[in-house]
Structures are given as structure tokens and as C-alpha cells.
Design a protein around this motif. Structure first.
Motif, PDB file in Angstrom:
ATOM      1  N   ARG A   1      -7.711   5.755  -1.148  1.00  0.00           N
ATOM      2  CA  ARG A   1      -8.903   5.333  -0.216  1.00  0.00           C
ATOM      3  C   ARG A   1      -9.078   6.139   0.918  1.00  0.00           C
ATOM      4  NH1 ARG A   1      -9.600  -0.806   0.971  1.00  0.00           N
ATOM      5  NH2 ARG A   1     -11.292  -0.783  -0.459  1.00  0.00           N
ATOM      6  N   LEU A   2      -8.198   6.791   1.339  1.00  0.00           N
ATOM      7  CA  LEU A   2      -8.040   7.586   2.604  1.00  0.00           C
ATOM      8  C   LEU A   2      -8.083   8.943   2.420  1.00  0.00           C
ATOM      9  CD1 LEU A   2      -5.737   5.266   4.837  1.00  0.00           C
ATOM     10  CD2 LEU A   2      -8.313   5.499   4.918  1.00  0.00           C
ATOM     11  N   GLU A   3      -8.128   9.266   1.189  1.00  0.00           N
ATOM     12  CA  GLU A   3      -7.959  10.643   0.727  1.00  0.00           C
ATOM     13  C   GLU A   3      -8.867  11.574   1.635  1.00  0.00           C
ATOM     14  OE1 GLU A   3      -7.625  13.503  -3.380  1.00  0.00           O
ATOM     15  OE2 GLU A   3      -8.360  11.515  -3.274  1.00  0.00           O
ATOM     16  N   ALA A   4     -10.159  11.397   1.849  1.00  0.00           N
ATOM     17  CA  ALA A   4     -10.913  12.000   2.821  1.00  0.00           C
ATOM     18  C   ALA A   4     -10.566  12.402   4.012  1.00  0.00           C
ATOM     19  CB  ALA A   4     -12.391  11.444   2.564  1.00  0.00           C
ATOM     20  N   TYR A   5      -9.571  11.600   4.443  1.00  0.00           N
ATOM     21  CA  TYR A   5      -9.087  11.793   5.830  1.00  0.00           C
ATOM     22  C   TYR A   5      -7.548  12.265   6.157  1.00  0.00           C
ATOM     23  CZ  TYR A   5     -13.074   8.773   6.665  1.00  0.00           C
ATOM     24  OH  TYR A   5     -14.168   7.894   6.405  1.00  0.00           O
ATOM     25  N   THR A   6      -7.077  12.836   5.020  1.00  0.00           N
ATOM     26  CA  THR A   6      -5.862  13.675   5.005  1.00  0.00           C
ATOM     27  C   THR A   6      -5.623  14.292   6.001  1.00  0.00           C
ATOM     28  OG1 THR A   6      -5.907  13.562   2.540  1.00  0.00           O
ATOM     29  CG2 THR A   6      -4.328  15.078   3.538  1.00  0.00           C
ATOM     30  N   GLY A   7      -4.464  14.173   6.759  1.00  0.00           N
ATOM     31  CA  GLY A   7      -4.074  14.702   7.905  1.00  0.00           C
ATOM     32  C   GLY A   7      -4.023  13.994   8.946  1.00  0.00           C
ATOM     33  N   ARG A   8      -4.937  12.924   9.036  1.00  0.00           N
ATOM     34  CA  ARG A   8      -5.172  11.922  10.063  1.00  0.00           C
ATOM     35  C   ARG A   8      -4.763  10.797   9.909  1.00  0.00           C
ATOM     36  NH1 ARG A   8     -11.333  11.440  10.973  1.00  0.00           N
ATOM     37  NH2 ARG A   8     -10.503  10.042  12.437  1.00  0.00           N
ATOM     38  N   PHE A   9      -3.933  10.374   8.820  1.00  0.00           N
ATOM     39  CA  PHE A   9      -3.066   9.164   8.560  1.00  0.00           C
ATOM     40  C   PHE A   9      -1.573   9.425   7.991  1.00  0.00           C
ATOM     41  CE2 PHE A   9      -4.887   9.734   4.584  1.00  0.00           C
ATOM     42  CZ  PHE A   9      -4.134   9.249   3.525  1.00  0.00           C
ATOM     43  N   ARG A  10      -0.690   8.475   8.063  1.00  0.00           N
ATOM     44  CA  ARG A  10       0.212   8.450   7.151  1.00  0.00           C
ATOM     45  C   ARG A  10       0.802   7.087   6.959  1.00  0.00           C
ATOM     46  NH1 ARG A  10       3.180   8.768  12.497  1.00  0.00           N
ATOM     47  NH2 ARG A  10       4.951   7.682  12.850  1.00  0.00           N
ATOM     48  N   TYR A  11       1.508   6.607   6.097  1.00  0.00           N
ATOM     49  CA  TYR A  11       2.015   5.306   5.808  1.00  0.00           C
ATOM     50  C   TYR A  11       3.521   5.375   6.016  1.00  0.00           C
ATOM     51  CZ  TYR A  11      -1.513   2.880   3.283  1.00  0.00           C
ATOM     52  OH  TYR A  11      -2.904   2.234   2.804  1.00  0.00           O
ATOM     53  N   GLU A  12       4.031   4.209   6.729  1.00  0.00           N
ATOM     54  CA  GLU A  12       5.493   3.940   6.934  1.00  0.00           C
ATOM     55  C   GLU A  12       6.041   2.506   6.294  1.00  0.00           C
ATOM     56  OE1 GLU A  12       7.604   6.095   8.002  1.00  0.00           O
ATOM     57  OE2 GLU A  12       6.282   7.570   9.062  1.00  0.00           O
ATOM     58  N   THR A  13       6.765   2.535   5.647  1.00  0.00           N
ATOM     59  CA  THR A  13       7.315   1.401   4.961  1.00  0.00           C
ATOM     60  C   THR A  13       8.136   0.582   5.837  1.00  0.00           C
ATOM     61  OG1 THR A  13       7.323   2.618   2.854  1.00  0.00           O
ATOM     62  CG2 THR A  13       8.562   0.598   2.764  1.00  0.00           C
ATOM     63  N   TRP A  14       7.656  -0.646   5.625  1.00  0.00           N
ATOM     64  CA  TRP A  14       8.387  -1.544   6.881  1.00  0.00           C
ATOM     65  C   TRP A  14       8.111  -3.383   6.382  1.00  0.00           C
ATOM     66  CZ3 TRP A  14       7.129  -3.562  12.223  1.00  0.00           C
ATOM     67  CH2 TRP A  14       8.134  -4.586  12.897  1.00  0.00           C
ATOM     68  N   ASP A  15       9.098  -4.164   6.003  1.00  0.00           N
ATOM     69  CA  ASP A  15       8.875  -5.488   5.971  1.00  0.00           C
ATOM     70  C   ASP A  15       8.971  -6.282   7.239  1.00  0.00           C
ATOM     71  OD1 ASP A  15       8.772  -8.175   5.344  1.00  0.00           O
ATOM     72  OD2 ASP A  15      10.482  -8.013   3.680  1.00  0.00           O
ATOM     73  N   MET A  16       7.764  -6.674   7.761  1.00  0.00           N
ATOM     74  CA  MET A  16       7.655  -7.064   9.199  1.00  0.00           C
ATOM     75  C   MET A  16       8.629  -8.567   9.170  1.00  0.00           C
ATOM     76  SD  MET A  16       3.907  -6.074  10.392  1.00  0.00           S
ATOM     77  CE  MET A  16       2.939  -6.797   8.899  1.00  0.00           C
ATOM     78  N   ASN A  17       9.008  -9.000   8.040  1.00  0.00           N
ATOM     79  CA  ASN A  17       9.612 -10.440   8.052  1.00  0.00           C
ATOM     80  C   ASN A  17      10.779 -10.213   8.521  1.00  0.00           C
ATOM     81  OD1 ASN A  17       8.151 -12.489   6.563  1.00  0.00           O
ATOM     82  ND2 ASN A  17       7.782 -10.609   5.193  1.00  0.00           N
TER      83      ASN A  17
END
Length: 220
Positions: free
Chosen positions: A90-106
Motif C-alpha cells: 500500500r505504501l510503495e509510492a512512499y518508499t524512503g519515508r516509512f519503515r516497519y518495526e515488529t513489536w507485540d504491544m501486549n
């Protein structure tokens, strides 16, 4: 008995696909909340914003932010591989402006990689899965990582004060009321608390609501 936070079913591709169908059905109502969220973040479209999206899922909120604020960058937090894959597409057009980090907030401490500071921390349809003690903890952790004047905006499902849920209905019973969430914000010394974009969800004995609070500016 202490309720255990939920949301781990989001790791299932089947559940993610069911959510995609629901998301399309309630898209008009959610867009209203997202637009009001943008208004809360900044009145300056050219602000160089650093944003954290908690329980970001498929990136729908971040997409609104990156499109609306062309100088913004975002970190998205989630633990569902299927949702993260959808989000990167979905965010491919904004490559370079976002990153994902993995975390279970529980569980666990606040990740060092998310130390901030952030101009805005946002969330949608995610934090209601945490039990209330974890919500209270999270609200405080967010407060310590916002810049002065920074906003915490949560567009989420809240239960009605008189709602009654079955003993095994973890989803319903972990939902906070609006009053409880406001108390979490007050405990963490947020200011300018607002409640907007209310949309009834009777099937969940609650409503979708945008609740925001702001980190006081220095000297205020």
C-alpha cells in the motif's frame, strides 16, 4: 482474574482477509476520523513531521499522513506478517519515508528502536486489544517520547459504559470506555484532550471515536 490482551489473531491470513472486507464496508466512517486526525497533528502541511503509528496494520493511517504532509516520515509498528506485507504494498509510492518495526504491544518493555522523539503518535483499531493496565502503561510511554506540543491520536473502538460482555468475550472486555481512556491521558499529564468523530458500533456495544491529547509545550 486479569484479562489477557488479545489481537494475536491478526497473524492469521484468513483473519486479515476478513478485516479487509470489513475495512471496505466502514471506509467512509473511518475516513472522517482520519481527516480529523490530520487536523489534530498539524495545521502546517509542510511540517517536517516524525510520526509513529502503533498497531499500524496495513498502513492505511500512515498513507493518509504521508500523502497529507509531504515532508513527513513514519515508523509503523505491528506484529502481523500478513498485515505488514499488505502495508508495504500500500505504501510503495512512499518508499524512503516509512519503515516497519515488529513489536507485540501486549508484552515487553518499550523497544529502544522506537525511542523518538515523535511529533505525533497515532493508532487506529488496535489499542482496544490491550488490557487496561497495558493501555495505561502505553499512554505514559508515549507521553515521554512526544516532543513538546506533540499529539497522541487514537481512533479506536470504545465500549459503552453500560455494555455487558460474555465471560469469554476478550475482544469486548478489553475495550476501554471513553472515560477510562481520558483518565489514562490525564494520569500521563496530557493537555488539550478532545473527543471527536464519534460513530456508533452497536454490534460491538460501543462506538468508533477519535480521542486525542497533547504533550504540553515547555512553560505552559
Amino acid at each position: 482474574m486479569k484479562l489477557q490482551g488479545g489481537g494475536r489473531h491478526w497473524k492469521s491470513e484468513e483473519h486479515v482477509e476478513r478485516w479487509a472486507e470489513l475495512e471496505r464496508a466502514i471506509a467512509p466512517q473511518r475516513k472522517i476520523g482520519f481527516r480529523k486526525m490530520l487536523d489534530q497533528i498539524s495545521a502546517d502541511l509542510n511540517s517536517p513531521l516524525t510520526v509513529l503509528d502503533l498497531g499500524a496494520g496495513d498502513g492505511i493511517v500512515t498513507r493518509f499522513i504521508l500523502e497529507h504532509f509531504p515532508n513527513s516520515v513514519a515508523t509503523l509498528v505491528d506484529f502481523s506478517v500478513p498485515m505488514i506485507e499488505k502495508g508495504r504494498t500500500r505504501l510503495e509510492a512512499y518508499t524512503g519515508r516509512f519503515r516497519y518495526e515488529t513489536w507485540d504491544m501486549n508484552v515487553g518493555n518499550w523497544p529502544e528502536i522506537l525511542r523518538g522523539p515523535f511529533d505525533a503518535v497515532v493508532s487506529s483499531a488496535a489499542l482496544h486489544h490491550l488490557d487496561n493496565s497495558r493501555k495505561d502503561w502505553l499512554v505514559r510511554e508515549v507521553a515521554s517520547r512526544l516532543v513538546p506540543g506533540g499529539v497522541f491520536a487514537n481512533y479506536d473502538l470504545f465500549s459503552n459504559p453500560n455494555a455487558q460482555f460474555a465471560e469469554d468475550d476478550t475482544h469486548g472486555k478489553t475495550c476501554a470506555t471513553i472515560a477510562e481512556w481520558v483518565q489514562f491521558l490525564l494520569h500521563a499529564d496530557y493537555a488539550d484532550i478532545s473527543i471527536t468523530a464519534r460513530y456508533p458500533r452497536p454490534q460491538h456495544q460501543g462506538e468508533l471515536v477519535l480521542v486525542t491529547g497533547r504533550q504540553p509545550k515547555a512553560g505552559s
